[in-house]
Design an enzyme around this catalytic site. Structure first.
Site, PDB file in Angstrom:
ATOM      1  N   THR A  51       3.595 -22.505  38.010  1.00  0.00           N
ATOM      2  CA  THR A  51       2.840 -21.379  37.467  1.00  0.00           C
ATOM      3  C   THR A  51       2.930 -20.236  38.465  1.00  0.00           C
ATOM      4  OG1 THR A  51       1.315 -22.827  36.276  1.00  0.00           O
ATOM      5  CG2 THR A  51       0.589 -20.566  36.680  1.00  0.00           C
ATOM      6  N   LYS A  70       1.139 -19.616  29.727  1.00  0.00           N
ATOM      7  CA  LYS A  70       0.326 -20.401  30.674  1.00  0.00           C
ATOM      8  C   LYS A  70      -0.909 -19.608  31.088  1.00  0.00           C
ATOM      9  CE  LYS A  70      -0.950 -23.661  33.454  1.00  0.00           C
ATOM     10  NZ  LYS A  70      -0.139 -24.242  34.533  1.00  0.00           N
ATOM     11  N   LYS A 119      -5.629 -19.199  42.278  1.00  0.00           N
ATOM     12  CA  LYS A 119      -4.290 -18.599  42.338  1.00  0.00           C
ATOM     13  C   LYS A 119      -3.832 -18.199  40.946  1.00  0.00           C
ATOM     14  CE  LYS A 119      -0.657 -20.928  41.980  1.00  0.00           C
ATOM     15  NZ  LYS A 119       0.343 -21.270  40.921  1.00  0.00           N
TER      16      LYS A 119
END
Length: 288
Positions: free
Chosen positions: A97, A172, A240
């Site tokens: 990701t 995502k 993150k």
């Protein structure tokens, strides 16, 4: 069956690479900690290499699952990077990701080298990786995806192309935005029930059968109530990811007020020492 490389053997990558080897592929792995790569090779019967370039040499597909933008650049680019070892026509599949910006950057570098590139971030957590039941959301050229999808199928319950390069990462982000709000809502619901003196198990048994039901509720309510937060994706990694979501939201003009708020709640969890707790730990700040 194909010759493959897998770069990054964390809690997700280690079992994913194992599924590829079990499916009959010839897998060579690379990990920043070389001992872990040697351990994987001893366990699964594949090979290990000291650099991404050597792991990728002769591979038809190179998979990666590393930590962040900089980690991904480091395994792709440079003299020892995977791109330097891959043959023209090979395809790089990234399961990390990362930002859509670094995805577009590396896809451009791959194309310049005659390589295919598919961004393919994953959802399903450690259990999904171990059980080969990940959701894989992909972006890239249709031909590259069509070639890569059967290989990805070794650890996927669904693998879908959403558009050109970067579409997987954007999808995502949608996933993480949805999870953030859902876990906060569940945390507030369970904490509310507890403060009201109700039995959480009984409450969940009833409300999970209606519109409030979710995977998180069914699988995490007991551990959340018990204050057990060692069951998956860490808060540090979630922050993150949410930073990526918020930056992308600013770029495209999408409002993400709940996501921004929940990100700050996760920051509070970090300050409580919970950076490595799983994302269900949002409840900890409500019941302390």
């Amino acid at each position: 069956m194909a010759k493959l490389a897998f770069l990054g053997l964390g809690v997700m990558g280690y079992p994913m690479a194992g599924h590829l080897q079990s499916a009959g592929h010839d897998v060579t792995v690379y990990n920043r900690t070389a001992e872990k790569a040697r351990k994987w090779a001893g366990q699964h019967g594949g090979g290990s290499a000291p650099t991404p370039r050597e792991a990728a040499a002769g591979a038809a597909f190179v998979m990666s699952c590393v930590g962040n933008d900089d980690d991904l650049r480091s395994v792709c680019l440079g003299e020892d990077g995977a791109f330097a070892g891959m043959e023209k026509g090979a395809i790089f599949v990234d399961h990390t990701t990362v930002s859509a910006a670094v995805t577009r950057e590396l896809a451009g570098a791959a194309r310049a080298a005659g390589l295919g590139y598919v961004d393919a971030p994953i959802s399903g957590g450690q259990a999904g990786a171990e059980n080969g039941q990940l959701s894989v959301m992909c972006g890239g050229d249709q031909d590259d995806f069509d070639r890569a999808a059967p290989v990805i199928g070794a650890y996927a319950k669904i693998c879908r192309r959403l558009g050109d390069v970067g579409a997987g990462q954007i999808t995502k982000m949608c996933n993480q935005i949805a999870i953030a709000g859902l876990v906060q809502g569940l945390s507030e619901s369970l904490a509310f029930a507890q403060k009201a003196g109700l039995d959480i198990g009984e409450v969940v048994e009833v409300i999970s059968q209606g519109a409030a039901g979710s995977w998180q509720m069914a699988n995490r309510h007991e551990t959340m109530a018990a204050g057990e937060f060692d069951h998956g994706f860490a808060v540090d990694w979630m922050r993150k990811d949410l930073a990526i979501c918020l930056a992308a939201g600013d770029e495209i003009g999408a409002l993400l007020p709940v996501t921004a708020l929940v990100d700050q709640f996760y920051k509070e969890v970090q300050s409580m020492g919970g950076g490595r707790w799983d994302t269900s730990s949002l409840i900890a700040r409500l019941v302390k």
